[in-house]
Design a protein around this motif. Structure first.
Motif, mmCIF file in Angstrom:
data_model
loop_
_atom_site.group_PDB
_atom_site.id
_atom_site.type_symbol
_atom_site.label_atom_id
_atom_site.label_comp_id
_atom_site.label_asym_id
_atom_site.label_seq_id
_atom_site.Cartn_x
_atom_site.Cartn_y
_atom_site.Cartn_z
ATOM 1 N N ALA A 24 0.859 -1.070 0.083
ATOM 2 C CA ALA A 24 0.015 -0.016 -0.171
ATOM 3 C C ALA A 24 0.673 1.336 -0.110
ATOM 4 O O ALA A 24 0.527 2.401 -0.612
ATOM 5 C CB ALA A 24 -0.978 -0.050 1.338
ATOM 6 N N ALA A 88 -0.284 11.123 -6.747
ATOM 7 C CA ALA A 88 -1.830 11.368 -6.324
ATOM 8 C C ALA A 88 -1.803 12.576 -5.389
ATOM 9 O O ALA A 88 -2.600 13.467 -5.543
ATOM 10 C CB ALA A 88 -2.163 10.116 -5.315
ATOM 11 N N THR A 89 -0.678 12.884 -4.642
ATOM 12 C CA THR A 89 -0.697 14.081 -3.913
ATOM 13 C C THR A 89 -0.574 15.325 -4.722
ATOM 14 O O THR A 89 -1.337 16.187 -4.681
ATOM 15 C CB THR A 89 0.742 13.985 -3.010
ATOM 16 O OG1 THR A 89 0.641 12.912 -2.331
ATOM 17 C CG2 THR A 89 0.873 15.316 -2.243
ATOM 18 N N HIS A 117 -6.455 10.065 3.719
ATOM 19 C CA HIS A 117 -5.036 10.271 3.734
ATOM 20 C C HIS A 117 -4.820 11.632 4.055
ATOM 21 O O HIS A 117 -5.586 12.665 3.383
ATOM 22 C CB HIS A 117 -4.484 9.622 2.432
ATOM 23 C CG HIS A 117 -3.074 9.591 2.301
ATOM 24 N ND1 HIS A 117 -1.894 10.682 2.105
ATOM 25 C CD2 HIS A 117 -2.035 8.560 2.626
ATOM 26 C CE1 HIS A 117 -0.812 10.289 2.232
ATOM 27 N NE2 HIS A 117 -0.703 9.023 2.355
ATOM 28 N N VAL A 167 -10.526 3.756 -1.588
ATOM 29 C CA VAL A 167 -10.037 2.682 -0.746
ATOM 30 C C VAL A 167 -9.172 3.335 0.302
ATOM 31 O O VAL A 167 -8.362 4.199 -0.022
ATOM 32 C CB VAL A 167 -9.403 1.522 -1.511
ATOM 33 C CG1 VAL A 167 -8.720 0.536 -0.632
ATOM 34 C CG2 VAL A 167 -10.300 0.772 -2.477
ATOM 35 N N ASP A 194 -10.105 9.844 -4.729
ATOM 36 C CA ASP A 194 -8.678 9.450 -4.362
ATOM 37 C C ASP A 194 -8.555 8.135 -4.832
ATOM 38 O O ASP A 194 -8.946 7.463 -3.894
ATOM 39 C CB ASP A 194 -8.298 9.960 -3.144
ATOM 40 C CG ASP A 194 -6.804 9.483 -2.715
ATOM 41 O OD1 ASP A 194 -6.276 8.982 -3.575
ATOM 42 O OD2 ASP A 194 -6.477 9.734 -1.434
ATOM 43 N N SER A 217 -1.481 7.604 -8.274
ATOM 44 C CA SER A 217 0.035 7.421 -8.351
ATOM 45 C C SER A 217 0.377 6.215 -9.054
ATOM 46 O O SER A 217 -0.288 4.996 -9.299
ATOM 47 C CB SER A 217 0.658 7.468 -7.086
ATOM 48 O OG SER A 217 0.246 8.517 -6.245
ATOM 49 N N HIS A 219 3.405 4.702 -8.607
ATOM 50 C CA HIS A 219 4.342 3.773 -7.899
ATOM 51 C C HIS A 219 3.503 2.887 -7.258
ATOM 52 O O HIS A 219 3.975 1.673 -6.626
ATOM 53 C CB HIS A 219 5.131 4.683 -7.317
ATOM 54 C CG HIS A 219 4.564 5.223 -5.933
ATOM 55 N ND1 HIS A 219 4.463 4.392 -4.686
ATOM 56 C CD2 HIS A 219 4.057 6.568 -5.952
ATOM 57 C CE1 HIS A 219 3.988 5.410 -3.851
ATOM 58 N NE2 HIS A 219 3.563 6.573 -4.478
ATOM 59 N N LYS A 220 2.191 2.877 -6.855
ATOM 60 C CA LYS A 220 1.348 1.912 -6.176
ATOM 61 C C LYS A 220 0.636 0.861 -7.153
ATOM 62 O O LYS A 220 -0.020 0.113 -6.807
ATOM 63 C CB LYS A 220 0.416 2.463 -5.502
ATOM 64 C CG LYS A 220 0.843 3.559 -4.193
ATOM 65 C CD LYS A 220 -0.008 4.208 -3.415
ATOM 66 C CE LYS A 220 0.118 5.391 -2.637
ATOM 67 N NZ LYS A 220 0.837 5.032 -1.469
#
Ligand code: PMP
Length: 400
Positions: A24, A88-89, A117, A167, A194, A217, A219-220
Motif C-alpha cells: 500500500a 496522487a498528492t 490520507h 479505498v 482519491d 499514483s 508507484h502503487k
C-alpha cells in the motif's frame, strides 16, 4: 502470481528471504517496467512536444500513446482529460488549488471523510484558510465504513465539492463511491475520488462512476515513482484556472497578458517525466495482461486467508473490518507498540508498515498510536502470509 517478473523479491534481508508486505506504500516493479525506463534513456531520451528532431518526435509519440493507454485503462471519454502529475498528492493539490481558485469563495463548504490520507485533507485545509471556506467531514463507524447516510445532512447549498477516497490505505475499506457521487450529483456537487489505493486493485471506469476527478499514483501500481495522473471531466478542466505556470501550459505570453494552452497541456507546466510516463504505460499493459479482475480476486483470497490466520493469534485486533475491503490488514497485538512489532518482523525479513499511515484522524478515532499494516499485491503468496503469522506470534512472545 508472476513472481519471477520481480527480481527484487529474490533479495535477502538479514540473510532471510525478503517478504514484502508494504504494497500500500509502494509496489515493486516488474522487469518490463525497469527495462522500459532503461530503453527510453538509452534510445529516445529527448524533450517532448517542442522538438522538430527525430528523437523528440519519437519521445512525444510514446508519451502521447501512454496518455491514450491510461485513458482506456480508466475508461475516460477523452485522452485530453488525462493530466500527468508527480503522483496522487500532486493531483489532489492540483484539483484543490485550481478548482479552489476558480470556484471556492468565502463561506463555501468542502466535504471530505474521516478516513482520508493526509494528502486529501491538507490541500483542502490550505484552500479553506485562503478562501475562508469550511471543511466538513463524513464520519466512519467501528467497522471502518463511511456513514454515507449522514452525507445528505452534511450537504448544504454552500457545498462546492466532495473529495473522498475510493479505498482506505489504513482500513482497506472500499467505499461506495458510486452512491456518494449519485447523492452529490443530485445536488449538482462535483466529486473528486482519491484512487491511490484502488487503481491497482480493481477495474476503474470513470464514466460509469461518473466522478468529476480521479487521482492516482503510478508507484502503487507497479510503475515508477514520481509519476501520477489527475483525470478531470472536460467541462471542469476547461472551466478551471491552471495550477502551475511555465512552459508548455501557455498559448501566448506577453507582459500584459498570457493565454493558456488547450487541454491537457494547460495543466502540464514544465518538462514532464517522459520516461516515467512510458514506464506507467508498461505497468498498465503488464496488469492488463494478467487481468485486473484476476489480480483483484487473487488479492481477495490473500486478504481472506491472512485475516483468518492473523485472528487466530490471541489478543490480535484488526482495524477495518468492512465486508468489502482491499488487501490491507491493519492490526495491533495486545498493548505491543506497532513500532516494536514492525522492527521484530523486519529482523525476520518481513517488510510491513507501522505508524499512522498518514491518516492521523483514523488513529484519533480508535484512540491508538498507530497500527501494523500488511498489504498485499499480485506477487504475494499464501506461504508468505504463513510466515507473517508465525513472525507476529514469535514477536508477541518476545515482547509480552
Ligand atoms: N491517498 C491515499 C489513499 C494513499 O494511500 C496515498 C499514498 N499512501 C496517497 C493519497 C498519496 O500518494 P503519493 O504519496 O503517491 O502521492
Amino acid at each position: 502470481m508472476n513472481r519471477e517478473d520481480f527480481h527484487i523479491l529474490e533479495e535477502k534481508v538479514y540473510k532471510k528471504p525478503l517478504i514484502y508486505l508494504d504494497n500500500a506504500a509502494t509496489t515493486q516493479k516488474p522487469q518490463v517496467v525497469i527495462d522500459a525506463l532503461s530503453d527510453y534513456y538509452s534510445t529516445i531520451n529527448s524533450n517532448i512536444h517542442r522538438g522538430v528532431h527525430c528523437l523528440s518526435q519519437k519521445a512525444t509519440e510514446e508519451f502521447e500513446i501512454a496518455r491514450k493507454t491510461i485513458q482506456h485503462f480508466i475508461h475516460a471519454e477523452h485522452d485530453y482529460e488525462i493530466v500527468f502529475t508527480r503522483g496522487a498528492t500532486e493531483s489532489i493539490n492540483l484539483v484543490a488549488a485550481s478548482f479552489g481558485r476558480t470556484f471556492i469563495h468565502e463561506g463555501d463548504e468542502i466535504i471530505i471523510s474521516e478516513m482520508e490520507h493526509h494528502s486529501n485533507i491538507v490541500p483542502w485545509q490550505f484552500l479553506c484558510e485562503d478562501r475562508g471556506a469550511q471543511l466538513k467531514v463524513i464520519p466512519f463507524n467501528e467497522e471502518g465504513m463511511l456513514c454515507v447516510s449522514q452525507l445528505e445532512s452534511l450537504i448544504s447549498p454552500k457545498t462546492k465539492i466532495i473529495a473522498v477516497t475510493h479505498v482506505s490505505n489504513t482500513l482497506g475499506t472500499i467505499n461506495p463511491i458510486k452512491e456518494i457521487i449519485q447523492i452529490a450529483h443530485q445536488h449538482d456537487i462535483p466529486v473528486m475520488v482519491d484512487g491511490a489505493q484502488s487503481v491497482a486493485h480493481c477495474p476503474i471506469d470513470v464514466q460509469d462512476l461518473d466522478c468529476d476527478f480521479f487521482c492516482f499514483s503510478g508507484h502503487k501500481m507497479y510503475a515508477p515513482m514520481g509519476i501520477g495522473v489527475m483525470y478531470g471531466k472536460e467541462r471542469w478542466l476547461n472551466a478551471m484556472k491552471p495550477y502551475q505556470g511555465g512552459g508548455e501550459m501557455i498559448s501566448n505570453v506577453t507582459f500584459e497578458k498570457t493565454t493558456y494552452n488547450d487541454l491537457p497541456f494547460k495543466f502540464e507546466a514544465g518538462t514532464p517525466a517522459v520516461g516515467d510516463v512510458i514506464g506507467l504505460r508498461k505497468a498498465i499493459e503488464y496488469m492488463q495482461q494478467i487481468g485486473i479482475a484476476n489480480i483483484a480476486s487473487y488479492e481477495n483470497e490473500l486478504l481472506q486467508y491472512g485475516t483468518e490466520k492473523l485472528l487466530q493469534i490471541d489478543g490480535l485486533r484488526i482495524f477495518g473490518t468492512a465486508p468489502h475491503k482491499a488487501a490491507v490488514i491493519s492490526f495491533l497485538v495486545g498493548n505491543i507498540h506497532p513500532y516494536d512489532m514492525g522492527v521484530l518482523l523486519d529482523h525476520q525479513g518481513i517488510a510491513v508498515r507501522t505508524g499512522h499511515h498518514c491518516t492521523q484522524p483514523i488513529m484519533t478515532h480508535f484512540n491508538i498510536p498507530g497500527t501494523v499494516r500488511a498489504s498485499f499485491a499480485l506477487y504475494n503468496t499464501f506461504e508468505e502470509i504463513d510466515t507473517l503469522v508465525a513472525g507476529v506470534a514469535r514477536a508477541k512472545e518476545m515482547l509480552q
